[in-house]
Design an enzyme around this catalytic site. Sequence first.
Site, PDB file in Angstrom:
ATOM      1  CG  ASP A 382      32.963  53.180  57.362  1.00  0.00           C
ATOM      2  OD1 ASP A 382      34.173  52.921  57.241  1.00  0.00           O
ATOM      3  OD2 ASP A 382      32.266  52.722  58.288  1.00  0.00           O
ATOM      4  CD  GLU A 419      37.298  49.677  60.850  1.00  0.00           C
ATOM      5  OE1 GLU A 419      37.123  50.399  61.833  1.00  0.00           O
ATOM      6  OE2 GLU A 419      36.352  49.404  60.066  1.00  0.00           O
ATOM      7  CG  ASP A 448      37.169  54.692  59.134  1.00  0.00           C
ATOM      8  OD1 ASP A 448      36.712  54.748  57.986  1.00  0.00           O
ATOM      9  OD2 ASP A 448      36.986  53.732  59.902  1.00  0.00           O
TER      10      ASP A 448
HETATM   11 ZN    ZN Z   1      35.538  52.608  58.736  1.00  0.00          ZN
END
Ligand code: ZN
Length: 743
Positions: A382, A419, A448
């Site tokens: 991530d 983000e 994502d």
């Molecule tokens: Zn993310």
Amino acid sequence: MDGVQDSRIAASMISFSAQCVRRCLAALAAAACIVALAAQERPAPPSAGMLGFPDSQVAAQRTLEQSARARASATEVGKYMHVMAAHPHHAGTEASRKVAEYILTSLRGWGLEAEYAVYEVMLPFPGERRLELLQPSRYKALLKEPAIDQDPSSGQPGQLPTFNAYAGNGDVTAGLVYVNYGTPEDYAELEKRGVSVKGKIVIARYGRSWRGIKPKLAQERGAVGCIIYSDPADDGFGKGAVYPEGPHRPPQGVQRGSVMDMPIYPGDPTTPFTPSLPGAQRLSVEESPTILKIPVLPISHSDAQPLLEAIGGEPAPAGWKGGLPLEYRLGDGNSKARLEVRNRFELRKIYNVIATIPGKDFPDEWVMYGNHHDAWVNGANDPVSGASVVLETARVLASLKQEGWQPSRTIKLAFWDGEEFGIIGSTEWVEQHARELQRKLVAYFNSDSNGRGQLRVGGSHHLAPYLRELLAEVEDPASGRSVLEARVRIQNSMDGQDRPFPVDAAGSGSDYAPFLHHITMPSLNFGFGGGCPSAGVYHSIYDSIAWYEKYCDPGHRYGKALSDVMLTALLRLSNAPVLPYDFAEVARIVAGYAREVELIAREKGQVLDIASLLASLQSLLEEGLGWNRWVAANRDRLAQDKAAASAVNQALLAAEQRLALTRGLPGRPWYRHQVYAPGLFTGYGVKTLPGIRESLEQNQPEVAQQHVAELNAALARLRAHLRQTRQLGQARPRSPRAANAAP
Ligand SMILES: [Zn+2]
């Protein structure tokens, strides 16, 4: 359709008044009618045809897509991952800017037009962090994740200390209360048992609800601080061997994360509704409604154990017991702890990168695909596993372009910054370009976090039939079947039902949120997963290349598979002469949501009349099926007549906006979609028909009924819009944007 649920509805109807029974029967008849119609005209299984294309163009399109997939490479995806996840790179730092620069340089090196979109945003950075147990024993929390010898990046400099972004600052000393997951139900249970959190520091475990909801609810109930820890039953040794022996969270692993009140609005907390450009009017940090007032810290279970051992009082209820070897208790006032958090709020620059491949026929229609590039630490899973696929997609499209190919519509590729702090880079960009996007955006795709497993997709349901069709042509890396078949076989083998590839409703949690929820434009979020135990390193220093290549996607086969999916999706949507939207699918899906809210009302003993809603959906189903037939009959002509096709498509891309509530959802005007929203009290988790559902949950059936009327009006607007669009396609109008006014 769930037969068990239907018989439950039928059984509960018996006790209703005669008038109510009549109403319910009418509603059920409409629902049955929808089901019957839906069964008659479900989208045909993939055939030689292609939604939105005349038969004469299908072979060439398929060849183009195959050529693109043949170019996508697992090796390249791996290379980008090694560069972008090489160092800690949280937003607002030089390391994050360098990742953006690498992306920009790569894109330009491949011959693409690419630019930064820079914003100056209010970011918090951890200063003083202290957590000490003072009574009945003493313990000073480490608040630190140790390096692991087998993981070379885990000991790097530049790691962001463990903290929760947008917590309040403070230094509090108070008793501890254990609140389980800190959900509204958990607080109701505490209240029942006479345990108050007023003036206390609550300790909640991660899970069930989005993390930001836990301190928000604690603050609302008078708590002075909040500690959130990863319990090993949910995230740690209870799941299996821990890192580095296995993929799961080690004892001192900590989940960082934002606790910004994103269900109110995401993005820069000091500039709601407006982009954070130089000179923007700002709220102060104190004024911002999305920054919490109480201090919050995330901790490991190793730091949590002495605190939980110190808590006395009544034993916690059965479902509240976690995986630590201790008696979980609620709190009796004998424990005392000190929690200090000093975060520095600073305006920092963040760097989105946007690449553009101009369309040759419809340059003012945009198909967009993106993901964020900022991470909490190294962020291999991530966001880098997702961002690397956007980059590989860019490289392949650039190579096609070098050979003379150009898409029919404009393709835009986005790499968002900020983000992790609160969907900031994409939100500011969407707020800046809202009107233009509402005129031009055909769809926004997002990916994502990607890893081994099945493909999951969530978002706008009118894209589902187009999506299923293309997924039948992309190969699944594990089974050699199509991505579509691989998922559907597993899903249907579980309960023997025959259901199509599911498109989930989308809540929040990544950069599609501003596109879908704020400007109500078509959006889908993509990612393979389920076989990759990424929860174990989520938002920690162990979300590293070493972990990812060992436990998540060895050989980057799923990075390659997602590149194949995204290339096919982009090429098909950017070239289709008629946009392959299907609003009959929306009618079917929303009818399911309508039955869910009806059930909630019934279980709560509230009166909610959804007969009118089911009738509206029946009309939308008919309108949508009529639209699909009209497109099938006219696509050859439209493929030849660019002016008519343009008029149709530009009207069509604005269709989802008809489902917007212009004034926004109750208490949170930034969110406008009437079909999907992140839950006000669940965070990332989606609430479908949010106006209706959340009003019922808050025991306001009259407000829910008003939202039924609002939704009926929106569905009527959507039907009228489709009719008008059809006329545009027939009449070859002079003004191509006639049907495209703002909602
Ligand atoms: Zn993310």
